[in-house]
Scaffold this motif. Sequence first.
Motif, PDB file in Angstrom:
ATOM      1  N   VAL A 188      -6.261  -7.029   3.626  1.00 31.30           N
ATOM      2  CA  VAL A 188      -7.281  -6.096   4.146  1.00 31.30           C
ATOM      3  C   VAL A 188      -6.799  -4.661   3.988  1.00 31.30           C
ATOM      4  CG1 VAL A 188      -8.463  -5.295   6.237  1.00 31.30           C
ATOM      5  CG2 VAL A 188      -8.269  -7.757   5.760  1.00 31.30           C
ATOM      6  N   ARG A 189      -5.514  -4.396   4.340  1.00 26.73           N
ATOM      7  CA  ARG A 189      -4.978  -3.038   4.194  1.00 26.73           C
ATOM      8  C   ARG A 189      -4.972  -2.609   2.722  1.00 26.73           C
ATOM      9  NH1 ARG A 189      -1.532  -4.624   8.549  1.00 26.73           N
ATOM     10  NH2 ARG A 189       0.080  -5.381   7.120  1.00 26.73           N
ATOM     11  N   LEU A 231      -7.180   0.756  -1.698  1.00 22.91           N
ATOM     12  CA  LEU A 231      -7.762   0.865  -3.034  1.00 22.91           C
ATOM     13  C   LEU A 231      -9.179   1.436  -2.987  1.00 22.91           C
ATOM     14  CD1 LEU A 231      -6.492  -2.519  -4.503  1.00 22.91           C
ATOM     15  CD2 LEU A 231      -5.762  -0.232  -5.213  1.00 22.91           C
ATOM     16  N   ASN A 232      -9.958   1.052  -1.985  1.00 22.36           N
ATOM     17  CA  ASN A 232     -11.322   1.560  -1.884  1.00 22.36           C
ATOM     18  C   ASN A 232     -11.345   3.070  -1.658  1.00 22.36           C
ATOM     19  OD1 ASN A 232     -12.535  -0.940  -2.304  1.00 22.36           O
ATOM     20  ND2 ASN A 232     -12.498  -1.464  -0.131  1.00 22.36           N
ATOM     21  N   GLY A 233     -10.404   3.552  -0.868  1.00 26.15           N
ATOM     22  CA  GLY A 233     -10.318   4.992  -0.654  1.00 26.15           C
ATOM     23  C   GLY A 233      -9.822   5.731  -1.892  1.00 26.15           C
ATOM     24  N   LEU A 234      -8.953   5.081  -2.649  1.00 29.12           N
ATOM     25  CA  LEU A 234      -8.358   5.712  -3.824  1.00 29.12           C
ATOM     26  C   LEU A 234      -9.311   5.745  -5.021  1.00 29.12           C
ATOM     27  CD1 LEU A 234      -5.648   6.780  -5.179  1.00 29.12           C
ATOM     28  CD2 LEU A 234      -5.288   4.397  -5.874  1.00 29.12           C
ATOM     29  N   ASP A 242       6.923   2.223  -1.591  1.00 30.72           N
ATOM     30  CA  ASP A 242       5.975   1.620  -0.655  1.00 30.72           C
ATOM     31  C   ASP A 242       5.566   0.261  -1.222  1.00 30.72           C
ATOM     32  OD1 ASP A 242       3.674   0.848   0.825  1.00 30.72           O
ATOM     33  OD2 ASP A 242       3.395   2.932   1.445  1.00 30.72           O
ATOM     34  N   THR A 243       6.139  -0.795  -0.684  1.00 31.96           N
ATOM     35  CA  THR A 243       5.928  -2.142  -1.236  1.00 31.96           C
ATOM     36  C   THR A 243       4.468  -2.552  -1.194  1.00 31.96           C
ATOM     37  OG1 THR A 243       8.130  -2.780  -0.475  1.00 31.96           O
ATOM     38  CG2 THR A 243       6.632  -4.561  -1.068  1.00 31.96           C
ATOM     39  N   MET A 244       3.773  -2.256  -0.081  1.00 39.11           N
ATOM     40  CA  MET A 244       2.377  -2.676   0.050  1.00 39.11           C
ATOM     41  C   MET A 244       1.496  -2.017  -1.008  1.00 39.11           C
ATOM     42  SD  MET A 244      -0.442  -2.189   3.034  1.00 39.11           S
ATOM     43  CE  MET A 244      -1.021  -0.701   2.219  1.00 39.11           C
ATOM     44  N   LEU A 245       1.695  -0.698  -1.205  1.00 41.06           N
ATOM     45  CA  LEU A 245       0.897   0.009  -2.204  1.00 41.06           C
ATOM     46  C   LEU A 245       1.161  -0.552  -3.595  1.00 41.06           C
ATOM     47  CD1 LEU A 245       1.073   3.763  -1.104  1.00 41.06           C
ATOM     48  CD2 LEU A 245      -0.483   1.960  -0.371  1.00 41.06           C
ATOM     49  N   SER A 246       2.411  -0.848  -3.880  1.00 36.67           N
ATOM     50  CA  SER A 246       2.763  -1.404  -5.186  1.00 36.67           C
ATOM     51  C   SER A 246       2.077  -2.747  -5.410  1.00 36.67           C
ATOM     52  CB  SER A 246       4.282  -1.571  -5.278  1.00 36.67           C
ATOM     53  OG  SER A 246       4.639  -2.146  -6.515  1.00 36.67           O
ATOM     54  N   ARG A 247       2.102  -3.597  -4.380  1.00 38.83           N
ATOM     55  CA  ARG A 247       1.434  -4.897  -4.498  1.00 38.83           C
ATOM     56  C   ARG A 247      -0.069  -4.726  -4.690  1.00 38.83           C
ATOM     57  NH1 ARG A 247       4.497  -7.632   0.676  1.00 38.83           N
ATOM     58  NH2 ARG A 247       6.424  -8.298  -0.385  1.00 38.83           N
ATOM     59  N   ALA A 248      -0.656  -3.798  -3.950  1.00 33.34           N
ATOM     60  CA  ALA A 248      -2.100  -3.562  -4.039  1.00 33.34           C
ATOM     61  C   ALA A 248      -2.487  -3.160  -5.456  1.00 33.34           C
ATOM     62  CB  ALA A 248      -2.527  -2.483  -3.053  1.00 33.34           C
ATOM     63  N   LEU A 249      -1.731  -2.278  -6.046  1.00 30.31           N
ATOM     64  CA  LEU A 249      -2.031  -1.802  -7.397  1.00 30.31           C
ATOM     65  C   LEU A 249      -1.848  -2.908  -8.429  1.00 30.31           C
ATOM     66  CD1 LEU A 249      -0.417   1.734  -7.111  1.00 30.31           C
ATOM     67  CD2 LEU A 249      -2.850   1.240  -7.353  1.00 30.31           C
TER      68      LEU A 249
END
Length: 274
Positions: free
Chosen positions: A178-179, A184-187, A212-219
């Motif tokens: 969810v985070r 990603l939706n904001g970006l 930032d591990t979470m951001l890396s995974r999201a991308l």
Amino acid sequence: MNDKLSERSRQILEAIIEDYIRTAEPVGSRTVTRRHGLALSPATVRNVMSDLEELGFLTSPHTSAGRVPTDKAFRFYVDSLLQVGTVDQDQQEEIRRHYRVQGRDVGEILKETSRVLSSISHYIGIVIAPRFAANVFRQIEFVKLCGRRILAILVSESGIVQNRIVEADEELPSEDLVRMSNYLNGLLKGLTISEVKRRIVGEMESEKVRYDTMLSRALKLSEQTLDDSMADVFIEGQVNILEQPEFADVEKMKEIFRAFEEKSQLISLLDRCM
């Protein structure tokens, strides 16, 4: 060489192509003068046909068997000779009737469009959905399935939805997904899908993401979701080709239906024609 054709040559070429479309048989000079009311003798028509053959518009499958249009001739016919008809009032009403139902998704509308095209033209109706990369990004959502498998749902501003199952490097909890979606939706909101891909590559190279591990995974997940995918093709009215004389041959029928099944080849062919 196309613009060097005289009016007489254009008329004869048009007559030959239309006869060939109607019969799928080589067309002779007498046929041209008899069916099309040209004030020319068969000898004159033969001379013009000979010139058209030298220019690459016609070919002779057999000696004294008439001429057959080449690919170059059909291209010239579509670009320069074909007259586009108007849609009459009854046909316009039929089109409106098919689109009065509200609330259908884009896929249903495109399928209905191919059906309408086939109904009105009495030929095959082929509709290719807009390539997803040309759409504007609205939102992305990640839904946890089992283990490392994740359902990625990508929605464009035009309402087209693309679903894809991706696999993460490790199992991720639903809260993290969810985070990631929110980030990603904001970006990416408001960018075209092509711009989104470039933005993701740029962000992945930034210092912030490296730590930032979470951001890396999201991308990484979004990059998998946005891998190039084949455009949808909607085909209706295949049975109409049975009315065309060139498809009386069973082997030709098999080839054309194989082409419909291989949609990737069909898209490539249509791309080259447009």
